[in-house]
Design a protein around this motif. Structure first.
Motif, PDB file in Angstrom:
ATOM      1  N   ILE A  63      28.695  37.835  38.042  1.00  0.00           N
ATOM      2  CA  ILE A  63      28.994  37.483  36.660  1.00  0.00           C
ATOM      3  C   ILE A  63      28.762  35.996  36.443  1.00  0.00           C
ATOM      4  O   ILE A  63      29.294  35.164  37.185  1.00  0.00           O
ATOM      5  CB  ILE A  63      30.458  37.814  36.300  1.00  0.00           C
ATOM      6  N   CYS A  64      27.977  35.674  35.431  1.00  0.00           N
ATOM      7  CA  CYS A  64      27.867  34.297  34.954  1.00  0.00           C
ATOM      8  C   CYS A  64      28.019  34.354  33.439  1.00  0.00           C
ATOM      9  O   CYS A  64      28.380  35.397  32.896  1.00  0.00           O
ATOM     10  CB  CYS A  64      26.570  33.623  35.408  1.00  0.00           C
ATOM     11  N   GLY A  65      27.771  33.272  32.754  1.00  0.00           N
ATOM     12  CA  GLY A  65      27.975  33.262  31.309  1.00  0.00           C
ATOM     13  C   GLY A  65      27.193  34.331  30.583  1.00  0.00           C
ATOM     14  O   GLY A  65      27.736  35.080  29.768  1.00  0.00           O
ATOM     15  N   THR A  66      25.898  34.429  30.887  1.00  0.00           N
ATOM     16  CA  THR A  66      25.052  35.438  30.242  1.00  0.00           C
ATOM     17  C   THR A  66      24.694  36.587  31.171  1.00  0.00           C
ATOM     18  O   THR A  66      24.260  37.634  30.701  1.00  0.00           O
ATOM     19  CB  THR A  66      23.728  34.812  29.765  1.00  0.00           C
ATOM     20  N   GLY A  67      24.802  36.381  32.464  1.00  0.00           N
ATOM     21  CA  GLY A  67      24.347  37.354  33.453  1.00  0.00           C
ATOM     22  C   GLY A  67      22.886  37.160  33.821  1.00  0.00           C
ATOM     23  O   GLY A  67      22.406  37.753  34.777  1.00  0.00           O
ATOM     24  N   LEU A 105      26.631  40.930  35.037  1.00  0.00           N
ATOM     25  CA  LEU A 105      27.287  40.944  33.732  1.00  0.00           C
ATOM     26  C   LEU A 105      27.375  39.534  33.175  1.00  0.00           C
ATOM     27  O   LEU A 105      27.444  38.569  33.936  1.00  0.00           O
ATOM     28  CB  LEU A 105      28.711  41.507  33.861  1.00  0.00           C
ATOM     29  N   GLY A 106      27.409  39.450  31.862  1.00  0.00           N
ATOM     30  CA  GLY A 106      27.600  38.169  31.196  1.00  0.00           C
ATOM     31  C   GLY A 106      29.021  38.038  30.706  1.00  0.00           C
ATOM     32  O   GLY A 106      29.455  38.791  29.827  1.00  0.00           O
ATOM     33  N   GLY A 107      29.742  37.096  31.253  1.00  0.00           N
ATOM     34  CA  GLY A 107      31.133  36.888  30.885  1.00  0.00           C
ATOM     35  C   GLY A 107      31.312  36.451  29.437  1.00  0.00           C
ATOM     36  O   GLY A 107      32.382  36.638  28.861  1.00  0.00           O
TER      37      GLY A 107
END
Length: 143
Positions: A63-67, A105-107
């Motif tokens: 998971i990162c900001g946008t994925g 996934l994007g958080g």
């Protein structure tokens, strides 16, 4: 066992997913990060992918900001098929057709309720095993 990792943009969503994994009794190993302080996502993507390619974990969640960045990094690792998913249909299709071993996934893109449903779909959908899909996976992995 599931390998999970994130950067600062995915930290809060990771907490929701960890709660789901604990509730369902799904074993996991958390590779960080451990706060919302700025970090570099490739570090965590590589740790999760190494756990999968070394056989320590079966699948991974990143998971990162946008994925996007974390999925690009994951897909550069040999033996990894990461899929950035924003809905359950994509999570199901990537398991059935691509035998994806990492969910990205994007958080800042998907909310916690949807994210948990996507994770559940990804973890509980088997690869179809159909020859046409297996052939395509072999083609992806060719040098």
């Amino acid at each position: 066992m599931i390998a999970i990792g994130c950067d600062h943009g995915g930290f809060e969503l990771k907490q929701e997913i960890l709660a789901y994994l604990r509730e369902k009794g799904i074993e996991y190993k958390d590779f960080g990060c451990d706060s919302t302080a700025s970090v570099d996502y490739p570090v965590y993507a590589k740790k999760v992918c190494k756990a999968i390619t070394d056989g320590e974990c079966e699948k991974g969640i990143l998971i990162c900001g946008t994925g996007i960045g974390i999925s690009i990094t994951a897909n550069k690792q040999k033996g990894i098929r990461a899929a950035l998913c924003t809905d359950c249909f994509c999570a199901e299709a990537t398991r059935l057709h691509n035998d994806a071993n990492v969910l990205a996934l994007g958080g800042r893109v998907v909310g916690p309720g949807l994210a948990v449903k996507i994770v559940d779909t990804f973890l509980h959908t088997p690869f179809s095993g159909e020859e046409r899909h297996a052939r395509r996976i072999r083609m992806m992995e060719e040098d």
